[in-house]
Design an enzyme around this catalytic site. Structure first.
Site, PDB file in Angstrom:
ATOM      1  N   TYR A 143       0.583  -1.266  -0.106  1.00 55.53           N
ATOM      2  CA  TYR A 143      -0.133   0.267   0.494  1.00 55.53           C
ATOM      3  C   TYR A 143       1.000   1.250   0.315  1.00 55.53           C
ATOM      4  O   TYR A 143       0.276   2.465   0.035  1.00 55.53           O
ATOM      5  CB  TYR A 143      -0.657  -0.197   1.246  1.00 55.53           C
ATOM      6  CG  TYR A 143      -2.246  -1.034   1.416  1.00 55.53           C
ATOM      7  CD1 TYR A 143      -1.978  -1.544   0.108  1.00 55.53           C
ATOM      8  CD2 TYR A 143      -2.686  -1.324   2.483  1.00 55.53           C
ATOM      9  CE1 TYR A 143      -3.012  -3.110  -0.206  1.00 55.53           C
ATOM     10  CE2 TYR A 143      -3.809  -2.283   2.510  1.00 55.53           C
ATOM     11  CZ  TYR A 143      -4.410  -3.233   1.138  1.00 55.53           C
ATOM     12  OH  TYR A 143      -5.016  -3.899   1.338  1.00 55.53           O
ATOM     13  N   LYS A 194       3.733 -15.075   1.331  1.00 58.89           N
ATOM     14  CA  LYS A 194       3.934 -15.940   0.800  1.00 58.89           C
ATOM     15  C   LYS A 194       5.037 -16.369   0.297  1.00 58.89           C
ATOM     16  O   LYS A 194       5.678 -16.220  -0.689  1.00 58.89           O
ATOM     17  CB  LYS A 194       3.027 -15.768  -1.029  1.00 58.89           C
ATOM     18  CG  LYS A 194       1.686 -15.182  -0.261  1.00 58.89           C
ATOM     19  CD  LYS A 194       0.480 -17.087  -1.427  1.00 58.89           C
ATOM     20  CE  LYS A 194       0.803 -17.011  -2.016  1.00 58.89           C
ATOM     21  NZ  LYS A 194      -0.267 -17.656  -2.416  1.00 58.89           N
ATOM     22  N   ASP A 227      -2.771 -18.165   1.690  1.00 58.41           N
ATOM     23  CA  ASP A 227      -4.364 -18.721   0.302  1.00 58.41           C
ATOM     24  C   ASP A 227      -4.432 -20.226   2.020  1.00 58.41           C
ATOM     25  O   ASP A 227      -5.742 -19.532   2.073  1.00 58.41           O
ATOM     26  CB  ASP A 227      -3.837 -19.263  -0.663  1.00 58.41           C
ATOM     27  CG  ASP A 227      -2.488 -19.577  -0.650  1.00 58.41           C
ATOM     28  OD1 ASP A 227      -1.851 -19.940   0.543  1.00 58.41           O
ATOM     29  OD2 ASP A 227      -2.239 -20.368  -1.725  1.00 58.41           O
ATOM     30  N   ASP A 251      -4.976  -7.030   5.904  1.00 57.17           N
ATOM     31  CA  ASP A 251      -6.150  -6.752   5.700  1.00 57.17           C
ATOM     32  C   ASP A 251      -7.596  -7.770   5.486  1.00 57.17           C
ATOM     33  O   ASP A 251      -8.327  -7.143   5.672  1.00 57.17           O
ATOM     34  CB  ASP A 251      -5.836  -6.088   4.038  1.00 57.17           C
ATOM     35  CG  ASP A 251      -7.276  -4.217   3.738  1.00 57.17           C
ATOM     36  OD1 ASP A 251      -8.326  -4.623   4.589  1.00 57.17           O
ATOM     37  OD2 ASP A 251      -6.891  -3.913   3.452  1.00 57.17           O
ATOM     38  N   ASP A 255     -10.585  -9.010   7.728  1.00 56.53           N
ATOM     39  CA  ASP A 255     -11.895  -8.588   8.180  1.00 56.53           C
ATOM     40  C   ASP A 255     -12.271 -10.315   7.927  1.00 56.53           C
ATOM     41  O   ASP A 255     -13.998 -10.566   7.893  1.00 56.53           O
ATOM     42  CB  ASP A 255     -12.018  -8.014   6.638  1.00 56.53           C
ATOM     43  CG  ASP A 255     -12.423  -6.647   6.498  1.00 56.53           C
ATOM     44  OD1 ASP A 255     -11.710  -6.470   7.536  1.00 56.53           O
ATOM     45  OD2 ASP A 255     -13.120  -6.434   5.567  1.00 56.53           O
TER      46      ASP A 255
END
Ligand code: NAD
Length: 370
Positions: A143, A194, A227, A251, A255
């Protein structure tokens, strides 16, 4: 009674002042019954600050936040301010707080209280008793990395670019927060990246492991690909104690974990900065929900997310773990007795207002402290 704990309250807009009022009653209770005193000051942030002071956060309020031991925030924003220029928008006040306080670690617990387990989209047995914490890196990663932007290529097509980048100090400091917090909980950390396809992920994995081996040998550390973590969160969420991950994966995963609990009105959060020489960390505590303009001013809002944020503040900023547990037990007991605000209402339960839920929690605090 010593009152050297400087607490800045920024109630904000919409339901912010309503839910914060209930925290105010808890602060009074702790002063009276537990001799825990705070040096409380109040300030404006968001739309209300713009209305009165012309900006969503004044320099004076920012300075007060920097000087405080902890900041407790309600919510900002609402339709009244939607058309303001970008720099004047209520959310800019919150973003400035996060940026200037250098809050690099975002803490999002996912706790499922027994009586609310049916609000989850997962089966009761998978989520009942869930108590996990996601620590998300908040100021680095894709970001913020450069180069970034959208460019037009010679053939007229366009290319969008963002850069995922982490340095060892950035990884080290957020991993330290996760390990320190794990010591206050179940002593297990799962680091998520990852590493199979991203160099920044490989670095992340290596540095977290190195730190654990050097300074946190009492912590049980595991590594998981992001994942797989998403799958495991909905397959068997109770396997996790503390998850530490980067900005982007955090992020998404926080959620996802939030939804395991079923209700926005129940979710607290904290954001922590670096510790200074005395060990004091800048810290901002706030509910995950927004200003809920649709129910603002009607005494309908659920104050529990803000009350649970206050409990996090007791535990993480003031080392008052016993008092934090008292608040959490009082919330659990009020729910056990069937008290519900509209957002978590279930058949057969007793519907209460914002103030009514505050009353119920205070009554349980009285019982627990008797
Ligand atoms: P929201 O979280 O304010 O509301 C979403 C829905 O959940 C609404 O139906 C609302 O009534 C309900 N809800 C939220 N909190 C509740 C509570 N404590 N009790 C009962 N019901 C609750 O999100 P939104 O509607 O997308 O945004 C409204 C405003 O809040 C916008 O201006 C947005 O920018 C702002 N916002 C602020 C923050 C923040 O201050 N951290 C976060 C998100 C949104």
């Amino acid at each position: 009674m010593a009152a050297n704990k400087k607490l800045l309250i920024l109630a904000g807009d919409g339901i912010g002042p309503e839910v914060m009022r209930e925290v105010g009653r808890l602060i009074d209770w702790f002063a009276r019954r537990r001799a825990v005193g705070f040096d409380v000051s109040q300030g404006l942030v968001g739309g209300c600050a713009y209305d009165k002071e012309g900006v969503p956060l004044t320099d004076a309020t920012m300075a007060a936040a920097m000087a405080a031991d902890a900041v407790l925030l309600g919510a900002v924003g609402g339709p009244k301010w939607d058309n303001l220029p970008f720099e004047k928008k209520p959310e800019r006040g919150l973003l400035r707080l996060r940026k200037d306080m250098e809050l690099f670690a975002n803490l999002r617990p996912a706790i499922v209280f027994g009586p609310l387990a049916d609000a989850s989209t997962l089966k009761r047995e998978l989520v009942e008793g869930l108590d996990m914490l996601i620590v998300r890196e908040l100021t680095g990663g894709v970001y913020f990395g450069s180069p970034r932007g959208i460019e037009t290529l010679p053939d007229g097509t366009r290319r969008g670019i963002n850069t995922q980048v982490y340095t060892t100090p950035e990884i080290d400091r957020v991993a330290r927060v996760a390990f320190d917090l794990a010591r206050l909980r179940g002593k297990r950390v799962c680091s998520v990246e990852k590493a199979n396809v991203m160099e920044s992920g490989l670095l992340w994995r290596e540095e977290v492991q190195k730190l654990r081996d050097a300074s946190y040998s009492d912590i049980d550390l595991s590594h998981m690909y992001a994942d797989n973590c998403a799958m495991q969160l909905v397959r068997q969420p109770k396997q996790f104690d503390v998850i530490v991950t980067d900005n982007l994966f955090g992020d998404l995963l926080s959620d996802c974990a939030a939804m395991l609990t079923g209700s926005l009105g129940m979710l607290p959060s904290a954001s922590l900065g670096a510790a200074d020489a005395t060990g004091r960390r800048r810290a901002l505590y706030e509910p995950v929900h927004g200003s809920a303009p649709d129910i603002a001013g009607k005494d309908l809002a659920n104050p529990l997310a803000t009350i649970l944020s206050f409990a996090m503040m007791l535990r993480y900023s003031f080392d008052l773990g016993e008092d934090a547990t008292l608040v959490e037990k009082a919330v659990a007991a009020a729910l056990d007795r069937g008290y519900r605000t509209g957002d978590i209402m279930t058949p057969g339960a007793t519907r209460v207002s914002t103030t009514g839920m505050g009353d119920a929690v205070l009554k349980e605090l009285d019982r627990l402290a008797a």
